[in-house]
Design a protein around this motif. Structure first.
Motif, short mmCIF file in Angstrom:
data_model
loop_
_atom_site.label_atom_id
_atom_site.label_comp_id
_atom_site.label_asym_id
_atom_site.label_seq_id
_atom_site.Cartn_x
_atom_site.Cartn_y
_atom_site.Cartn_z
N MET A 1 0.96 -1.57 -0.17
CA MET A 1 0.07 -0.23 -0.26
C MET A 1 0.94 1.46 0.39
O MET A 1 2.02 1.22 0.53
CB MET A 1 -0.95 -0.11 1.42
N ASP A 2 0.57 2.28 -1.31
CA ASP A 2 1.56 3.08 -1.06
C ASP A 2 0.56 4.59 -0.98
O ASP A 2 -0.51 4.40 -1.88
CB ASP A 2 1.69 3.23 -2.14
N VAL A 3 0.79 5.50 -0.53
CA VAL A 3 -0.41 6.77 0.11
C VAL A 3 0.61 7.77 -0.30
O VAL A 3 1.38 7.71 0.59
CB VAL A 3 -0.91 6.38 1.93
N GLN A 4 0.10 8.63 -0.44
CA GLN A 4 0.36 9.94 -1.26
C GLN A 4 -0.37 11.35 -0.40
O GLN A 4 -2.05 11.38 -1.22
CB GLN A 4 1.19 9.85 -2.72
N ILE A 5 0.02 12.01 0.45
CA ILE A 5 -0.51 13.40 -0.19
C ILE A 5 -0.01 14.84 -0.04
O ILE A 5 1.46 14.61 -0.63
CB ILE A 5 -1.18 13.58 1.90
N SER A 6 -0.47 15.20 -1.25
CA SER A 6 0.53 16.32 -1.84
C SER A 6 -0.40 18.11 -1.96
O SER A 6 -2.04 17.92 -1.42
CB SER A 6 0.58 16.06 -3.25
#
Length: 184
Positions: A1-6
């Motif tokens: 699982m890869d979570v990115q926030i920008s």
């Protein structure tokens, strides 16, 4: 699982990718319908089939967008975009956006920044994702894996220590309804 926030000065973007079983195009057409679940998953994974319906509705209410791409045997990519506006003179960091533009006069950032919340979730992946997303708002997160553990944590702190509680419903040992009754 890869979570990115920008984020930039106009939007906050959450992107979550996994390499799970994926979903076919036919199922994706019904993804946001309440109580809809893949037939072969019904007995393998606990849940009601409401998660995506509720999530989609909340994102709509915030005037955001959610895009889901998925391929069977490859995985799923979910991208959520929410409109924001940086407060006048604010630095461009994840805790300084002006949510009043999106959520009315609720002074979320000013009031909750640095406060502690309790997240009660038995599913480890859901707990990790929720913790990451909540922490991005400037909140401190403590976790419990069931209602009984949450009740004990609350009992062992002074009243008001937890500013908010995010409670799952379906959990082993003590579900969310019973935990809420005990806490009250």
């Amino acid at each position: 699982m890869d979570v990115q926030i920008s984020m930039d000065d106009k939007q906050l973007i959450f992107q979550c990718k996994d390499t799970g079983i994926g979903m076919d195009k036919d199922f994706l057409q019904h993804l946001y319908e309440p109580y809809v679940r893949k037939e072969n998953d019904v007995h393998e994974i606990a849940g009601t089939g409401l998660g995506m319906a509720i999530t989609h509705k909340l994102i709509d209410l915030m005037k955001g967008a959610m895009e889901v791409e998925s391929r069977v045997g490859v995985g799923t990519n979910i991208r959520v975009t929410l409109p924001i506006r940086l407060a006048d003179g604010a630095k461009e960091d994840k805790a300084s956006f002006d949510v009043r533009q999106t959520f009315g006069e609720l002074r979320y950032v000013e009031y909750f920044f640095g406060k502690t919340v309790l997240l009660v979730e038995d599913n480890e992946i859901n707990r990790e994702i929720a913790t990451e997303l909540i922490q991005e708002t400037g909140l401190k997160v403590e976790c419990a894996v069931n209602g009984s553990e949450a009740f004990e944590m609350i009992k062992n702190h002074e009243t008001g220590y937890y500013e908010m509680i995010f409670m799952d419903i379906q959990m082993p040992i003590m579900n969310g309804y019973e935990a809420t009754r005990q806490i009250r």
